[in-house]
Design an enzyme around this catalytic site. Sequence first.
Site, PDB file in Angstrom:
ATOM      1  N   ASP A 104       0.867  -1.185   0.000  1.00 28.65           N
ATOM      2  CA  ASP A 104       0.000   0.000   0.000  1.00 28.65           C
ATOM      3  C   ASP A 104       0.893   1.220   0.000  1.00 28.65           C
ATOM      4  OD1 ASP A 104      -2.190   1.664   0.034  1.00 28.65           O
ATOM      5  OD2 ASP A 104      -2.593   1.430   2.163  1.00 28.65           O
ATOM      6  N   SER A 105       0.341   2.334  -0.425  1.00 25.96           N
ATOM      7  CA  SER A 105       1.115   3.570  -0.421  1.00 25.96           C
ATOM      8  C   SER A 105       1.493   3.979   0.997  1.00 25.96           C
ATOM      9  CB  SER A 105       0.311   4.697  -1.094  1.00 25.96           C
ATOM     10  OG  SER A 105      -0.926   4.877  -0.439  1.00 25.96           O
ATOM     11  N   TYR A 125      -1.171   8.708  -2.498  1.00 23.76           N
ATOM     12  CA  TYR A 125      -1.181   8.590  -3.951  1.00 23.76           C
ATOM     13  C   TYR A 125      -2.410   9.255  -4.566  1.00 23.76           C
ATOM     14  CZ  TYR A 125       2.540   4.986  -4.272  1.00 23.76           C
ATOM     15  OH  TYR A 125       3.732   4.297  -4.255  1.00 23.76           O
ATOM     16  N   CYS A 128      -4.375  -1.094  -2.119  1.00 27.68           N
ATOM     17  CA  CYS A 128      -4.538   0.344  -2.329  1.00 27.68           C
ATOM     18  C   CYS A 128      -5.516   0.507  -3.480  1.00 27.68           C
ATOM     19  CB  CYS A 128      -3.193   0.987  -2.670  1.00 27.68           C
ATOM     20  SG  CYS A 128      -3.278   2.737  -3.114  1.00 27.68           S
ATOM     21  N   ASN A 129      -6.669   1.075  -3.200  1.00 27.33           N
ATOM     22  CA  ASN A 129      -7.664   1.257  -4.250  1.00 27.33           C
ATOM     23  C   ASN A 129      -7.144   2.155  -5.366  1.00 27.33           C
ATOM     24  OD1 ASN A 129     -10.662   0.230  -3.287  1.00 27.33           O
ATOM     25  ND2 ASN A 129      -9.335   0.716  -1.557  1.00 27.33           N
ATOM     26  N   CYS A 183     -10.774   3.229   0.272  1.00 23.13           N
ATOM     27  CA  CYS A 183      -9.356   3.498   0.489  1.00 23.13           C
ATOM     28  C   CYS A 183      -8.953   2.738   1.741  1.00 23.13           C
ATOM     29  CB  CYS A 183      -9.095   4.991   0.651  1.00 23.13           C
ATOM     30  SG  CYS A 183      -7.393   5.422   1.108  1.00 23.13           S
TER      31      CYS A 183
END
Length: 222
Positions: free
Chosen positions: A7-8, A39, A70-71, A177
């Site tokens: 994930d970010s 992001y 991460c969507n 998210c």
Amino acid sequence: MKIGVFDSGIGGKAVAEELRRLLPHAEILFVSDHGHVPYGGRPRYEIIQLTKAAIQPLLAAACDVIVIACNTATTNVIQVLRAEYRQQKFIGLEPMVKPAAAETKTGKIAVLATPATLQSPRYQQLKDEWAHYVTVFEPDCSIWAGLIENGRSDEIPIKETVAPLLANGVDVIVLGCTHYHWIKELVQKVAGPSVTILEPTNAIRNRIVDITTDYPSAALLQ
């Protein structure tokens, strides 16, 4: 069984922790890109570059499956990753538009997500395919991921965001998210027990079991 989770920021950490609980016999590796989070406000080409760079440790570790938790990255990048790394199995997180549309009784749902997710072609495709007969509300949550990442969740205007949704008859709220997973209970508290809050961790676990043919499902489920 080795599962990589990317994930970010810290949102995917919640996913990784839940997968450790759901799949206790799997090795879970988690990487994030804290230096570039969030992001959600970046252009697509940057999201692609950053995601490809960030997942290199998981590729090097020869993970059986990599979860793009991460969507924003999923809706913008996952097709690129699947085309470039054809031997690698990827699972992405997308806003749960389909189950939300199926579950709503009022015909009104809300998707809480980053601007990049809401603007992505994949998200528009999800709406066109599954939500053409319901009303979808998309409140401004553009500052939420950054606040959560920096430990400032108490500054998120949850009540101010959710109250208008309730006034409009929304009965299903999608957390689009993974950062928002950390505030799921707060959103639920504001929304009340009659509103369903959807997030995809259990669906991810089921998908891992489905696509990992080299490992018996029974072993994963113990």
